[in-house]
Scaffold this active site. Structure first.
Site, PDB file in Angstrom:
ATOM      1  N   GLY A  70       0.825  -1.206   0.000  1.00 59.47           N
ATOM      2  CA  GLY A  70       0.000   0.000   0.000  1.00 59.47           C
ATOM      3  C   GLY A  70       0.859   1.256   0.000  1.00 59.47           C
ATOM      4  N   PHE A  71       0.206   2.378   0.176  1.00 60.53           N
ATOM      5  CA  PHE A  71       0.892   3.678   0.171  1.00 60.53           C
ATOM      6  C   PHE A  71       1.958   3.743   1.279  1.00 60.53           C
ATOM      7  CE2 PHE A  71       0.158   8.053   2.180  1.00 60.53           C
ATOM      8  CZ  PHE A  71       1.245   8.630   1.550  1.00 60.53           C
ATOM      9  N   GLY A  82      -3.662  -2.103  -2.349  1.00 62.22           N
ATOM     10  CA  GLY A  82      -2.241  -1.980  -2.672  1.00 62.22           C
ATOM     11  C   GLY A  82      -1.979  -2.426  -4.100  1.00 62.22           C
ATOM     12  N   TYR A 136     -14.550   1.402  10.013  1.00 64.64           N
ATOM     13  CA  TYR A 136     -13.127   1.728  10.120  1.00 64.64           C
ATOM     14  C   TYR A 136     -12.795   2.165  11.546  1.00 64.64           C
ATOM     15  CZ  TYR A 136      -8.657   3.986   8.822  1.00 64.64           C
ATOM     16  OH  TYR A 136      -7.339   4.371   8.720  1.00 64.64           O
TER      17      TYR A 136
HETATM   18  P1  NAD Z   1      -3.487   1.679   1.632  1.00 61.33           P
HETATM   19  O1  NAD Z   1      -4.897   1.344   1.316  1.00 61.33           O
HETATM   20  O2  NAD Z   1      -2.650   2.299   0.563  1.00 61.33           O
HETATM   21  O3  NAD Z   1      -2.711   0.408   2.170  1.00 61.33           O
HETATM   22  C1  NAD Z   1      -3.327  -0.648   2.862  1.00 61.33           C
HETATM   23  C2  NAD Z   1      -2.717  -1.948   2.361  1.00 61.33           C
HETATM   24  O4  NAD Z   1      -3.294  -3.038   3.091  1.00 61.33           O
HETATM   25  C3  NAD Z   1      -3.009  -2.206   0.888  1.00 61.33           C
HETATM   26  O5  NAD Z   1      -1.838  -2.627   0.239  1.00 61.33           O
HETATM   27  C4  NAD Z   1      -4.060  -3.309   0.907  1.00 61.33           C
HETATM   28  O6  NAD Z   1      -4.045  -4.103  -0.243  1.00 61.33           O
HETATM   29  C5  NAD Z   1      -3.670  -4.060   2.166  1.00 61.33           C
HETATM   30  N1  NAD Z   1      -4.783  -4.807   2.793  1.00 61.33           N
HETATM   31  C6  NAD Z   1      -6.034  -4.353   3.051  1.00 61.33           C
HETATM   32  N2  NAD Z   1      -6.754  -5.323   3.649  1.00 61.33           N
HETATM   33  C7  NAD Z   1      -5.924  -6.401   3.782  1.00 61.33           C
HETATM   34  C8  NAD Z   1      -6.090  -7.705   4.308  1.00 61.33           C
HETATM   35  N3  NAD Z   1      -7.251  -8.114   4.829  1.00 61.33           N
HETATM   36  N4  NAD Z   1      -5.031  -8.559   4.269  1.00 61.33           N
HETATM   37  C9  NAD Z   1      -3.852  -8.166   3.720  1.00 61.33           C
HETATM   38  N5  NAD Z   1      -3.636  -6.952   3.198  1.00 61.33           N
HETATM   39  C10 NAD Z   1      -4.675  -6.081   3.220  1.00 61.33           C
HETATM   40  O7  NAD Z   1      -3.533   2.623   2.927  1.00 61.33           O
HETATM   41  P2  NAD Z   1      -2.370   3.431   3.653  1.00 61.33           P
HETATM   42  O8  NAD Z   1      -2.699   4.860   3.540  1.00 61.33           O
HETATM   43  O9  NAD Z   1      -1.043   2.943   3.199  1.00 61.33           O
HETATM   44  O10 NAD Z   1      -2.599   3.008   5.162  1.00 61.33           O
HETATM   45  C11 NAD Z   1      -1.831   2.009   5.786  1.00 61.33           C
HETATM   46  C12 NAD Z   1      -2.288   1.848   7.224  1.00 61.33           C
HETATM   47  O11 NAD Z   1      -2.133   3.084   7.930  1.00 61.33           O
HETATM   48  C13 NAD Z   1      -3.735   1.432   7.371  1.00 61.33           C
HETATM   49  O12 NAD Z   1      -3.858   0.523   8.433  1.00 61.33           O
HETATM   50  C14 NAD Z   1      -4.436   2.727   7.721  1.00 61.33           C
HETATM   51  O13 NAD Z   1      -5.599   2.510   8.484  1.00 61.33           O
HETATM   52  C15 NAD Z   1      -3.375   3.454   8.523  1.00 61.33           C
HETATM   53  N6  NAD Z   1      -3.557   4.908   8.448  1.00 61.33           N
HETATM   54  C16 NAD Z   1      -3.260   5.605   7.312  1.00 61.33           C
HETATM   55  C17 NAD Z   1      -3.488   6.974   7.261  1.00 61.33           C
HETATM   56  C18 NAD Z   1      -3.160   7.793   6.044  1.00 61.33           C
HETATM   57  O14 NAD Z   1      -3.402   9.009   6.046  1.00 61.33           O
HETATM   58  N7  NAD Z   1      -2.564   7.246   5.004  1.00 61.33           N
HETATM   59  C19 NAD Z   1      -4.046   7.638   8.372  1.00 61.33           C
HETATM   60  C20 NAD Z   1      -4.353   6.877   9.495  1.00 61.33           C
HETATM   61  C21 NAD Z   1      -4.096   5.522   9.525  1.00 61.33           C
END
Ligand code: NAD
Ligand code: UDP
Length: 315
Positions: free
Chosen positions: A13-14, A39, A146
Site C-alpha cells: 500500500g501507500f 495496494g 473503520y
Molecule cells: P493503503 O490502502 O494504501 O494500504 C493498505 C494496504 O493493506 C493495501 O496494500 C491493501 O491491499 C492491504 N490490505 C487491506 N486489507 C488487507 C487484508 N485483509 N489482508 C492483507 N492486506 C490487506 O492505505 P495506507 O494509507 O497505506 O494506510 C496504511 C495503514 O495506515 C492502514 O492501516 C491505515 O488505516 C493506517 N492509516 C493511514 C493513514 C493515512 O493518512 N494514510 C491515516 C491513518 C491511519
C-alpha cells in the site's frame, strides 16, 4: 545495528511500500504481506530485485505463520471510499486480522506495531487531540466500520500486552500524503491534485471549512520506525502527524497555486459523520521519540504533484 527480519502487513500500500523501502535501506530483511485490495505491485516493483525482499499474497483475516523479529501491522484500507466498499470486511481486517497478527507475535515473541488512526477520536470535541481523549465516534455511522474496527484493534493490542505480555506499540496516524497515494482513492489530497492537473473543478465537500493536518509520508515513516525502536515499557498510543492544521478551502487554493491550475471550485454534499476538525497534539511523540515532522506542506505537495504528473504521462 542488528539486521532484523521484519514483516510488513499491507506492505504494497501507500505507507507500507515506503516503510518496506526504508527498512530495506536500513539493512533489514523485509517480508511484505498483502492481499492487494488497495495496494499494488507497482508500489513495490522497484524493490523486487532486492534479495532481502519477499512478497507474499495473503489476507490477514486468515492465520499466517512465519518467524520474524518485528511486525508492522498496516493492512487495512484507509480511504473512506475503500473502507466503506465492504464494511464487514474492513471490520474483519482490523479485528480478526489483528487477532491473527497478535497471536503470531505472541507465539514467536515478536514486537508488533499497530497502524491505528486519528479516526479513533471520531468527530473530536477536544482540540487539538491528545492521546488521553477517548473520542466521539458514531458506532453505527458509515465510518464506524473503520473507526470502531481500529478502536477494537487498540483494545486487542493492550490486552495482548496485559494478558500475554506481547510487546506492542500503537501509532495513531493522522492524515498522511505523498507519492504512491492511489490517484483514485477519493482522499482529499489525491482528489484535489488530480482535479487540478486535469483542469477539472476541485470538489469541496460541505463548506470546506472543516480542517485536517497533513503529514508528509517520509516524516510518518520515520515516526513509525522510532516508535518500533522504543524500549518495551513504552507502548503508546502515540499520535503521529503534522500539527499544521488547515481548512479544505485553503488546501484547494494551495494545490491550485502549486500546480499552476485554472480549475474552478465546486461544492458537493458533506459525507455523513465527516469530522469538523483534526489536529494532533504531538507532545508525547516529541518527548518519547524525539520526533517531529520536518517537511513543510508546500514542499511535500510539490513532490506529490510531480508524482501524479508522472503517472499521467505514463498512461
Ligand atoms: P493503503 O490502502 O494504501 O494500504 C493498505 C494496504 O493493506 C493495501 O496494500 C491493501 O491491499 C492491504 N490490505 C487491506 N486489507 C488487507 C487484508 N485483509 N489482508 C492483507 N492486506 C490487506 O492505505 P495506507 O494509507 O497505506 O494506510 C496504511 C495503514 O495506515 C492502514 O492501516 C491505515 O488505516 C493506517 N492509516 C493511514 C493513514 C493515512 O493518512 N494514510 C491515516 C491513518 C491511519
Ligand atoms: N474532501 C473534500 N473533497 C474531496 C475529498 C475529500 O472536500 O474531493 C474532504 C472530506 O470531506 C474531509 C477532508 O476532505 O473533510 C479529508 O478527507 P479524506 O477522505 O482525505 O480523509 P478523512 O476524512 O478520513 O480525514
Amino acid at each position: 545495528m542488528k539486521k532484523k527480519k521484519i514483516l510488513v502487513t499491507g506492505g504494497a500500500g501507500f505507507l507500507g511500500s515506503h516503510l518496506c523501502e526504508r527498512l530495506l535501506n536500513d539493512g533489514h530483511e523485509v517480508i511484505c504481506l498483502d492481499n492487494f485490495f488497495t495496494g499494488s505491485k507497482k508500489n513495490i516493483l522497484h524493490l523486487m530485485d532486492n534479495p532481502f525482499f519477499e512478497v507474499i499474497r495473503h489476507d490477514i483475516t486468515m492465520p499466517f505463520f512465519i518467524e520474524v523479529d518485528e511486525i508492522y501491522n498496516l493492512a487495512c484500507p484507509a480511504s473512506p471510499i475503500h473502507y466503506q466498499f465492504n464494511p464487514i470486511k474492513t471490520i474483519k481486517t482490523s479485528v480478526s486480522g489483528s487477532i491473527n497478527m497478535l497471536g503470531l507475535a505472541k507465539r514467536i515473541k515478536a514486537k508488533i506495531l499497530q497502524a491505528s488512526t486519528s479516526e479513533v477520536y471520531g468527530d473530536p470535541q477536544v482540540h487539538p487531540q491528545t492521546e488521553d481523549y477517548w473520542g466521539h465516534v458514531n458506532p453505527i455511522g458509515s465510518r464506524a466500520c473503520y473507526d470502531e474496527g481500529k478502536r477494537c484493534a487498540e483494545a486487542l493490542f493492550v490486552n495482548y500486552k496485559k494478558q500475554n505480555n506481547v510487546r506492542i506499540k500503537i501509532a495513531r496516524i493522522f492524515n498522511t500524503y505523498g507519492p504512491r497515494m492511489d490517484p483514485e482513492d477519493g482522499r482529499v489530497v489525491s482528489n484535489f491534485i488530480m482535479q487540478a492537473l486535469k483542469g477539472e473543478d476541485i470538489t469541496i465537500y460541505g463548506t470546506g471549512e472543516q480542517s485536517r493536518s497533513f503529514c508528509y509520508v517520509d516524516d510518518m515513516i520515520e515516526g513509525l520506525i522510532r516508535l518500533m525502536n522504543t524500549d518495551d515499557s513504552f507502548t503508546g498510543p502515540v499520535n503521529l502527524g503534522n500539527p499544521n492544521e488547515m481548512t479544505m478551502l485553503d488546501l484547494a487554493s494551495l494545490v491550485k497555486d502549486l500546480s499552476g491550475s485554472g480549475s474552478g471550485i465546486s461544492y458537493n454534499e458533506l459525507p455523513e459523520d465527516d469530522p469538523m476538525q483534526r489536529q494532533p497534539d504531538i507532545s508525547l511523540a516529541k518527548k518519547t521519540l524525539s520526533w517531529e515532522p520536518s517537511t513543510i506542506l508546500r514542499e511535500g505537495l510539490k513532490r506529490t504533484i510531480d508524482y501524479f504528473k508522472n503517472l499521467q504521462e505514463e498512461v
